[in-house]
Design a protein around this motif. Sequence first.
Motif, short mmCIF file in Angstrom:
data_model
loop_
_atom_site.label_atom_id
_atom_site.label_comp_id
_atom_site.label_asym_id
_atom_site.label_seq_id
_atom_site.Cartn_x
_atom_site.Cartn_y
_atom_site.Cartn_z
N LEU A 155 4.36 6.62 -6.38
CA LEU A 155 5.66 6.52 -5.71
C LEU A 155 5.52 6.65 -4.20
CD1 LEU A 155 8.73 6.36 -5.72
CD2 LEU A 155 8.79 8.81 -6.23
N THR A 156 4.83 7.69 -3.75
CA THR A 156 4.62 7.92 -2.32
C THR A 156 3.25 8.56 -2.13
OG1 THR A 156 5.72 10.07 -2.50
CG2 THR A 156 7.09 8.21 -1.78
N ALA A 157 2.91 8.79 -0.86
CA ALA A 157 1.61 9.37 -0.53
C ALA A 157 1.60 10.89 -0.61
CB ALA A 157 1.17 8.91 0.86
N ASN A 158 2.76 11.52 -0.74
CA ASN A 158 2.83 12.97 -0.85
C ASN A 158 4.16 13.36 -1.48
OD1 ASN A 158 4.85 13.44 1.41
ND2 ASN A 158 3.19 12.46 2.55
N VAL A 182 -6.78 4.68 0.20
CA VAL A 182 -6.68 5.79 -0.75
C VAL A 182 -7.99 5.90 -1.52
CG1 VAL A 182 -4.18 5.64 -1.06
CG2 VAL A 182 -5.68 4.29 -2.52
N ASN A 183 -8.18 7.06 -2.18
CA ASN A 183 -9.38 7.20 -3.00
C ASN A 183 -9.12 6.68 -4.41
OD1 ASN A 183 -8.09 9.24 -4.50
ND2 ASN A 183 -9.07 10.89 -3.35
N PRO A 187 0.82 -1.22 0.00
CA PRO A 187 0.00 0.00 0.00
C PRO A 187 0.86 1.27 0.00
CG PRO A 187 -0.91 -1.61 1.50
CD PRO A 187 0.40 -2.16 1.06
N VAL A 188 0.35 2.31 -0.66
CA VAL A 188 1.14 3.52 -0.88
C VAL A 188 1.62 4.16 0.42
CG1 VAL A 188 -0.92 4.99 -0.99
CG2 VAL A 188 1.20 5.73 -2.08
N SER A 217 -14.45 5.47 6.73
CA SER A 217 -13.77 6.01 5.56
C SER A 217 -14.77 6.68 4.63
CB SER A 217 -13.03 4.90 4.80
OG SER A 217 -12.49 5.39 3.60
N GLN A 218 -14.40 7.83 4.12
CA GLN A 218 -15.22 8.54 3.14
C GLN A 218 -14.37 8.86 1.90
OE1 GLN A 218 -18.54 9.44 3.15
NE2 GLN A 218 -18.82 8.21 4.98
N GLN A 219 -13.61 7.89 1.43
CA GLN A 219 -12.76 8.10 0.26
C GLN A 219 -13.62 8.27 -0.99
OE1 GLN A 219 -9.65 8.57 0.51
NE2 GLN A 219 -8.77 7.35 2.16
#
Length: 334
Positions: A94-97, A159-160, A70-71, A197-199
């Motif tokens: 690549l990454t989450a940010n 993630v969304n 997972p990211v 979760s509200q993705q």
Amino acid sequence: MKILVVGAGYWGPNIIRNLINLPEVEAVGVSDLDSKKACEVARKFPRTHVAPPAEEAFRQGYDATCIVTPVLTHAKLAELALDAGLDVFVEKPLTANSWEAKFIIEKAKRLGRILMVGHVFHYTSAVRTIVDLMESGELGRICYIDSVRINLGLIRSDVNVMWDLAPHDLSIFEAIIKRMPQRVSAIGACHVPQRGSQQETMIHMTLDYGEGCLGHIHVNWFSPVKQRFMIIAGDKKMAVYNDIERSESVKLYDCGMYNPERDTPAYPTLRAGDVHSPSLSSEEPLSIQLKEFLTAIHERRNPETDGLAGLRVVQIMEVAMQSIRENGRYIDLH
């Protein structure tokens, strides 16, 4: 080479299946938090063995690693692998940010290691053919790219839908247009809320590349049909890329607008000509991608989809998330 694959879930086995078919690969280790899952995967493939948890396995003599987790875990695992002296392949995104992406890119550069991101559609014969058509001038100036990537599930809670699916489209856009958008707008909605979760499960993104060139991406987890469809409109010819249609996934349309410098009708006219389906290679894109990773390692050069390519995709999605929070307002990329 001995390669460690971290993550034995949905995509990890596909990575392993292709790695063991490459002559440079001597052995593949499989590491997963679920040891039973790692054992199940290792039993399916030759020259494959179960490895300990990643942090320990990174220091057990492997030459490189493929991180297929997972990211939210990508940055930490990549950092540990680089510190252990491994070359690193990270599945998209690549990454989450962007802060994490810049950190990993700088670390890889400082340590002299290869860093590659898994933008697999960059390596498809279909996309490479479209890029060739653009670079040869056959399409002319790109006016817009319109992309639809929709299906029913899998709904994720980490993630969304944009972070899950849109990196594919963004990497294709970059390969064709070859520059970053100037500004981005996005709207989204959650139609399948999960507990806690509200993705967003559906997102529309608009990318303004300047000079009248627009990109549009529709990604959706809540669709009764699966579509992987893209229109690339040039002012000379247009291409349609349908990834679901394997036999003729790219069609080139000899159509466009009339040329006001050449034609002088009383009102604009459209031209519709022949349709051509270019011949495409049947080699699996994932195999081509992993060959590029190993070749980059041998030649000690940046791969085609290096860390900076991964960073650019993350930066666009960060700006898109800001636009969603601001009800679709265009946000400039700096």
